[in-house]
Design an enzyme around this catalytic site. Sequence first.
Site, PDB file in Angstrom:
ATOM      1  N   TYR A 210      36.001  36.700  52.118  1.00 47.50           N
ATOM      2  CA  TYR A 210      34.907  37.677  52.146  1.00 47.50           C
ATOM      3  C   TYR A 210      33.562  36.955  52.155  1.00 47.50           C
ATOM      4  CZ  TYR A 210      32.382  41.987  50.971  1.00 47.50           C
ATOM      5  OH  TYR A 210      31.537  43.066  50.990  1.00 47.50           O
TER       6      TYR A 210
ATOM      7  N   SER B   5      26.492  41.454  52.065  1.00 49.79           N
ATOM      8  CA  SER B   5      26.828  41.398  50.640  1.00 49.79           C
ATOM      9  C   SER B   5      26.081  40.230  50.029  1.00 49.79           C
ATOM     10  CB  SER B   5      28.327  41.192  50.443  1.00 49.79           C
ATOM     11  OG  SER B   5      28.621  40.817  49.101  1.00 49.79           O
TER      12      SER B   5
END
Length: 261
Positions: A159, A146
């Site tokens: 995350y 990501s």
Amino acid sequence: MSKKYQHPDRRPAVITGASSGIGAETAKALAAAGHPVALGARRVGALEELAAAIRAGGGEAVAHALDVTDDDAVAEFAAKATADLGDIEVVVSNAGLVAPGATIEVSSARFAREIDVNLVGAHRVARTFVPAMVERRRGDIVFVSSDVAVRPRPFMAAYSAGKWGLEGMVNALQMELEGTGVRASIVRPGPTWSGMGTDWDTDEAAFVLEQWVRFGLARHPHFLKAKAHADAIATIVGAPRGVHLSLLDVNPEAPVEERSS
């Protein structure tokens, strides 16, 4: 090119987190490219529907339950996928988990759960599938990261930490695999419409997006569709042997501005 450096005619592929979003689109893209695919996730019903749709379109697909936070579950999934399709030539490590929350307010147990799925889970998958690839002297493993790995987002600390750690692990793995014929690659999605985050509370999601804007992390309103990342993964996997696409950073293009008269 010598036979030593040719891809085999049959290249079975495994996709984790395949029940929706990037994983589901990747399964369809690889099946369309001729790969037999084994789909893994916790939502078996969604997997079976996707596998049935791929088979209806002329592809080869199987579906099995997979929890990347459980060593035994990963080993069982790998055994079933191999029994169904043969030696696994391609692995796409895509399973992920993200939830909003202030770093000092979320419980350490929840923080650890995200790290377990996003980082340790990817290690379990690699540790399970890559040794056989090294033995055969060929194979692809693609990790879905990501852009938080290089542009961390507020209220998404676990995350961000997991994806930072993932890219660190994969960069080390790339060096360790050099000369083995096995390619470890990263796809780094930017803002994307996918299944992740759809279970967030609406007000929480709106607040987090406002913080992205506040800190300059959402420069324009365009988001990508999951298929863009599936196409990037198919490109990596389809590259001829001897070519290693080690990192693809995939971002939405800004809206095209009208010229002033």
